[in-house]
Design an enzyme around this catalytic site. Structure first.
Site, PDB file in Angstrom:
ATOM      1  CB  CYS B  96      -0.980  -0.039   1.175  1.00 42.00           C
ATOM      2  SG  CYS B  96      -2.278   1.189   1.026  1.00 42.00           S
ATOM      3  CG  HIS B 233      -3.578  -3.467   3.199  1.00 42.20           C
ATOM      4  ND1 HIS B 233      -2.506  -2.967   3.889  1.00 42.20           N
ATOM      5  CD2 HIS B 233      -4.189  -2.402   2.644  1.00 42.20           C
ATOM      6  CE1 HIS B 233      -2.466  -1.645   3.769  1.00 42.20           C
ATOM      7  NE2 HIS B 233      -3.484  -1.276   3.010  1.00 42.20           N
ATOM      8  CD  GLU B 235      -1.030  -5.701   5.605  1.00 34.40           C
ATOM      9  OE1 GLU B 235      -0.852  -6.173   4.459  1.00 34.40           O
ATOM     10  OE2 GLU B 235      -1.414  -4.534   5.802  1.00 34.40           O
TER      11      GLU B 235
END
Lengths: 1007, 282
Positions: B96, B233, B235
């Site tokens: 990002c 994202h 994660e």
């Protein structure tokens, strides 16, 4: 020093857009129905530095303009450049900040400038934006256009109309800065004046103190012991300095001292004949019940006295929550007011105990109708503009801080035109114990600790915020009360403070909010019973602030932190690493005195006890007379399918997805239930659910309830409904009902009887009733209120022009969740799933959403009747426990509470989330009228869906609880609702989606 | 070998540092949050680490363009350390805002050569919608990409949370060159397409493509495949309980993993790939 102008505009080309211009174009279409062919944008930088323009010109694409997507130019206006702007615009508006107003892009640019030109020490950069309009309709005036694009409290705008554009005369904003002021030595304020003059002194000085409070201050300076001590301290003996008077006004403000909640109230109830005295609503109805509960559980670690309430979440972690309002600033500048609201409440969390980490935000807004076409009082923005601005402020504040917005609501009512309500809440987490063994929820300052001001500098911004919010909004409300937040400065500070905490460097911490240093250091000085401040050490944004201004300024992004003298070097090093401003400005003492100096001179010398406990208790009158509200009589004939589509489009019910999706709700990688759920991720979520420890499914539920409509009939019912809604929402996620905590945030109109407020007794009686219900329901639900806040002057104007908000309680809840893997969402999951109503419907259509809708359309003439009641909350608690544990054990994965629009809207929303039909039969849900059972908003109800194979076990689990079979989810496109043999409505699910989603989508779409 | 050491940058508005460190730790890395200024001051050295992660956030508020000011700090103050890191064959990821930073430092997509030259060749600009949005998208990975981070990954659901995610380059030949090297590692796809055949150069409509990215690009790698960045994202989907469909029992992911049992999410594999790569190759 020279000023260099750099302008930047997006490159045009295949696939490239000027998105900033597009956004303005779409908003003009969406909000004003104005169609413009094209809008182009130019961002301008005015750089005041020692670097000459030629050197800057060579580095434009290293800093100001992106080499791939932007063109930049130095010391020229791009509009004159035919290569970039081959056709002449029909109008141009350029907007910059007024001198002294926070300019975040300018600050960032200055920082970046330093990277490119390390030799430049004092560069200062301000920014502006220019919009060029092409094909603007001729009847649109450029002055009007400028007004919609800027707020003249904080910004300045220059314009060019068609003729000026044709002549090539482009508006050019020049670099300006606030002229430095002369430091003025503190004044002595003569208080030996007649009563009327005392009142005038309070009003003209924006002190917001009443006569009795002014007299109390007067008496203090007549006291011989006080005078003797003051002579010894070398300060004027028989009169306050302006520093002292301002400090007292801030500390004693309604905003800080909650004088109405602390008042002695003579309460009369004309219906029951009650005539009694209430000695503090807060102590009686909020504090006492919570303290009683604190004696029975071991997880209430810290309630009321700190910046937020703290509960033990498990053996290793505690969690805390606080909610605030920022109504007055948001009315004046929706963007800046709301942004400082959210970043301000983040600081409350950072200032809890020895410092908690903010991990989730909640935002609840109350606005006037966005499509309002009626009159607007002077100085007020249109509700759609308030909505956009507040939303943008909270979005930027939350997103840039890296804190997910996990829960919230938006409520609409005509009366919020006078004052929008902007509630911002934050949840924090901290280790139960720090590495040095101290419990993190307990502050440990001692006399001799050094007090730092950390974060930003002090300026004129935000002077008188606390006293200002304690007054009604008028046309003359001051712009100095408005400011813009700077989330990145704050984020750096948060990073630094949490490292300092873990390193054991902090003994005490609090935020600088209302009242600035006077409140923050003043409150912390209670721990050691004294402090000595040197205001000359406080770093300033502009030279020349006088002592009282430095003390009470509410400049943002500041914490006040106490550090042991031996730890100061380590603390300074951390501040350097993070590039955070940190300056020792005071020392804790045990002298009993709030002692303020400017260099060697004493400018304030106030006994701590007088400062904090000297304010006299208000004596107020309250009288309850039931308001007469014409009864809601449903129309004889009604097309319920049509009503369903209209109800789904009501702003209070309609999807807020396009707005909510602009909040980051997933940063920190913990959000297990998103704000929107279901097969297309667009059905309504009931509560937020997070698992903040990575790798561990232990959860925390966050929910809220708000129901201001019922105040029109009974503010007590309003309070009960708000609390019940918060609990129901949490139950839908499977909260552990034995470990929930609440926050009460009251927003009320002025409730003190006066010429300005002739109905003050009634409004105060509303407050009494709301708090009595709060106590009754919270005790029954074993739901302690661990923190709260009140905002008691939510009125606009006076006399006939006066607009008072409906009394509004936001009840926020946070509670434990054993395992986020076992939870529920509102969307229907599978055809064939069996739907049940849990809870009972009653004949309670008073002030319901359907009654308001039909009254507004002229199909009914009143909204009166019985509002939802909570007669047996203890029975509800047993039901909630059964339902929550059914979710925790995986018996059900679909639950939705019934609120606005009752069972009808609840089922419709479940169909929307699952994109499934349903067939429902309301027969068996009670003996009340169909209207009450379909649209009524009785509390304590849920619609749940259970897989057929688990139905038996579910019913056994719910044995003894009111659980009524409603019907089934079906594959087909329709929601069909029957009442026995009568078909009441059939509605196409996609049509319901369109109604529900279309109403508040003010984005103008994406081409 | 011992657990690979991962430097997770933080400071100045980076805000996904905690979770980014956590996911590396879940797959056998030893992650540490390191302040950017620790590397700049020399108090810490990138040499201590085998993996560098630039997490998401709002560095410097994204003023003057996302990632730009942080990119400049890295380009000017950390140039030598970054050059040495890449030259040592150590993996770097930017997620990002971190991706935006790597693009603006010139590390991504980088030159058609093994070593970086810190020349910006692409950019990430405002979404066509004009809005910052948090929404879930479907991603597909190029099987033939040299990217070491995405080995074995085919398609995944993932949240995007950005206002400036539209990947642009000046000309189609720039894209063609990257495509030829399989550096267009991950793209937004229509979930209705067959797995493996979703990638297209034609811009997908909003919200399938959340930002109007050219060729629907969600992430790219450099010529070596060691430096990788993406807007979504991964994660944030380390566990199935973070997937929107987990209450529908349809959250995708491996059936079993050491880290999270039956609850590992699709995103964790990306971080495991890098940790395993370091264990095998460095």
């Amino acid at each position: 020093m020279v000023v260099t102008r750099v302008e930047v505009t997006p490159k045009k080309g295949p696939g490239m857009r000027d998105v900033r211009g597009d956004v303005v174009r779409r908003q003009l279409a969406a909000d004003h129905n104005i169609s413009v062919a094209d809008v182009r944008s130019i961002v301008g930088f005015l750089i005041k530095s020692e670097i000459d323009s030629g050197a800057i010109a060579l580095r434009v694409h290293d800093l100001f303009a992106d080499p791939i997507i932007e063109d930049g130019a130095t010391n020229t206006l791009l509009l004159s450049n035919k290569e970039h702007f081959p056709t002449c615009p029909s109008a141009v508006v350029t907007v910059g900040f007024k001198a002294g107003v926070t300019d975040n892009p300018g600050t960032a640019a200055s920082d970046g400038f330093q990277t490119i030109f390390p030799a430049s020490q004092n560069a200062s950069i301000s920014t502006y934006i220019t919009y060029a309009f092409f094909g603007l309709p001729e009847d649109v005036e450029v002055e009007w256009l400028a007004k919609t694009l800027h707020n003249n409290l904080i910004q300045r705008a220059l314009v060019a109309d068609q003729n000026t554009c044709t002549a090539g005369q482009w508006p050019a904003i020049e670099y300006t800065e606030k002229p430095p002021q002369e430091f003025e030595a503190p004044l002595h304020v003569d208080m030996e004046i007649p009563d009327q003059d005392l009142i005038d002194l309070s009003e003209t000085g924006l002190l917001a103190l009443n006569l009795e409070e002014m007299q109390t201050i007067q008496a203090h300076y007549r006291d011989e012991d006080v005078r003797a001590a003051r002579i010894a301290a070398g300060i004027v003996a028989d009169a306050p300095t302006d520093v002292e008077l301002e400090c007292l006004a801030q500390t004693w403000s309604e905003h800080c001292k909650h004088k109405i909640f602390a008042s002695k109230i003579h309460h009369i109830d004309t219906e029951t004949g009650e005539d009694s005295i209430i000695d503090s609503i807060f102590k009686t109805y909020i504090m006492k019940p919570t303290h009683d509960m604190q004696n029975e559980v071991d997880w209430l670690l810290s309630v009321f006295h700190d910046n937020s309430g703290v509960i033990a979440w498990d053996d290793d972690w505690s969690v805390c929550m606080k909610a605030e309002t920022h109504n007055s600033p948001s009315a004046l500048d929706p963007y800046g007011g709301a942004m400082t609201g959210i970043v301000g409440v983040n600081r409350d969390i950072l200032g809890t105990g020895l410092g908690a980490r903010p991990i989730a935000n909640t935002d609840v807004f109350c606005f006037g109708p966005p499509d309002w076409e009626g009159d607007l009082p002077d100085n007020l923005f249109h509700p759609s503009r308030v909505f956009r601005g507040v939303h943008a402020g909270v979005r930027v504040g939350g997103n840039e801080s890296g804190i997910p917005t996990v829960n919230g609501a938006i409520v609409f009512d005509d009366r919020y035109i006078g004052k929008p309500l902007v509630y911002c809440g934050t949840i924090g987490i901290m280790p139960r114990r720090l590495p040095d063994g101290r419990e993190s929820h307990i502050k440990t300052p001692v006399s001799g600790d050094i007090v730092y001001m950390v974060g930003g500098k002090v300026g004129y911004d935000g002077i008188h915020g606390a006293t200002f919010s304690s007054l009604e909004l008028t046309e003359e409300s001051p712009s100095s009360a408005v400011q813009i937040g700077d989330p990145i400065t704050q984020k750096k500070m948060v990073d630094m403070v949490l490292e300092a905490r873990d390193a054991g460097l902090i003994t005490c911490i609090t935020d600088n909010g209302a009242g600035g240093l006077s409140s923050s250091i003043g409150e912390m000085a209670e721990y050691t019973n004294g402090c000595e401040i040197d205001l000359a050490k406080v770093p300033l944004k502009q030279a020349g602030l006088s002592a009282w201004e430095i003390l009470v300024s509410e400049s943002q992004e500041r914490m006040t932190i106490a550090v042991k003298a031996e730890d100061c070097a380590a603390f300074d090093a951390l501040a350097d690493l993070h590039e955070v401003e940190a300056t020792p400005v005071a020392t804790f003492t045990d002298t009993g005195i709030f002692h303020v100096k400017y260099e060697a001179a004493t400018v304030a010398y106030l006994p701590i006890e007088f400062l904090h406990d000297g304010v006299p208790q208000l004596q107020l009158e309250s009288e309850w007379v039931s308001p007469k509200v014409e009864a809601f009589v449903p129309p004889q004939a009604a097309n319920h399918a049509d009503l369903m589509l209209r109800m789904l489009a009501r702003p209070n019910i309609a999807s807020k997805e396009t707005w909510v999706r602009q909040y980051d709700h997933e940063v920190i990688a913990q959000t297990a239930i998103k704000p929107f759920v279901g097969v297309k991720r667009d059905g309504p979520g009931d509560a937020g659910l997070i698992a903040p420890i990575h790798g561990d499914p232990h959860g925390l539920v966050i929910s809220c309830g708000i129901a201001p409509r019922y105040s029109d009939i009974d503010a007590g019912a309003m309070a009960a409904a708000s609390i019940d809604e918060a609990v129901r929402n949490a139950v839908c996620a499977g909260v552990d009902v034995d470990k929930i905590a609440g926050l009460d945030n009251f927003c009320w109109p002025d409730s003190i009887e006066s010429v300005k407020t002739p109905d003050g007794r009634f409004k105060l009686a509303q407050l009494v009733r709301a708090n009595r219900e709060l106590e009754r329901v919270c005790r029954a639900y074993r739901l302690p209120c661990v923190s709260g806040k009140d905002s008691m002057k939510n009125d606009y104007g006076t006399g006939e022009k006066k607009i008072s908000i409906p009394p509004t309680l936001l009840f926020s809840l946070f509670g434990d969740h054993p395992d986020v893997r076992f939870t529920a969402t509102s969307d229907l999951k599978q055809p064939g799933d069996r739907l049940y109503l849990v809870g009972r419907s009653h004949d309670e259509l008073g002030a319901s959403e359907i009654s308001f809708m039909l009254k507004e359309s002229g199909e009914a003439s009143g909204v009166g009747g019985t509002p939802p009641q909570l007669e047996h909350p203890e029975r509800n608690l047993a039901m909630y426990r059964a339902l929550s544990t059914a979710i925790q054990t995986g018996l059900i994965q679909t639950a939705h509470d019934c609120s606005e629009g009752g069972v009808g809207v609840a089922v419709a929303e479940m169909c929307i989330g699952g994109r499934l039909g349903a067939t429902i039969d309301l027969d068996g849900t009670g003996h009340e009228s169909l209207w009450a059972r379909l649209w009524g908003e009785s509390l304590g109800r849920f619609v749940v869906a259970v897989k057929p194979e688990k139905e038996h076990a579910f019913l056994a689990w719910m044995s003894g609880q009111p659980t009524t079979f409603l019907g089934e989810a079906v594959e087909g496109p329709n929601l069909t609702i029957c009442d026995g043999y009568d078909e009441i409505l059939t509605a196409d699910v996609e049509a319901m989606v369109a109604s529900w989603q279309g109403a508040l989508d003010m984005t103008g779409g994406v081409e | 070998m011992t657990a690979p050491k991962v430097a997770v940058l933080f400071g100045f508005g980076i805000n996904c540092d905690h979770e980014t460190a956590a996911v590396f730790n879940l797959v056998g890395g030893a992650a540490e949050r390191v302040h950017v200024n620790h590397f700049i001051s020399g108090e810490r050295s990138m040499e201590e680490f085998q993996i560098l992660a630039v997490p998401g956030g709002f560095s410097f508020g994204d003023h003057l363009g996302s990632g730009r000011l942080m990119g400049n700090r890295m380009r000017f103050a950390l140039r030598d350390q970054l050059h040495a890191f890449v030259a040592a064959g150590k993996p770097i990821i930017g997620i990002c805002n971190g991706f935006q930073v790597l693009v603006k430092t010139g590390l991504l997509p980088g030159p058609n050569a093994p070593l970086p030259d810190f020349v910006q060749r692409a950019s990430l600009t405002l979404n066509d919608s004009g809005r910052y949005e948090d929404r879930w998208v479907t991603l597909e990975f190029d099987d033939n990409s040299p990217c070491i981070w995405t080995k074995g990954m085919t398609r995944m659901d993932c949240p995007v949370r950005h206002g400036e995610g539209k990947f642009v380059m000046p000309s189609t030949t720039d894209f063609d060159a990257l495509a030829a090297g399989h550096q267009l590692t991950v793209r937004y796809v229509d979930p209705a397409t067959e797995v493996g055949s979703g990638m297209t150069d034609e811009p997908l409509p909003f919200p399938l493509s959340p930002n109007g990215s050219m060729r629907n690009i969600a992430g790219v790698c450099d010529a070596t495949g060691l430096v990788f960045g993406l807007m979504p994202h991964p994660e944030a989907v380390y566990a199935k309980w973070l997937h929107p469909d987990h209450t529908r029992n349809t959250a995708p992911g491996p059936e079993h993993s050491e880290a999270l049992g039956a609850w590992e999410g699709e995103g964790l594999q990306m971080f495991r790939n890098a940790v395993e790569y370091v264990k095998t190759n460095l």
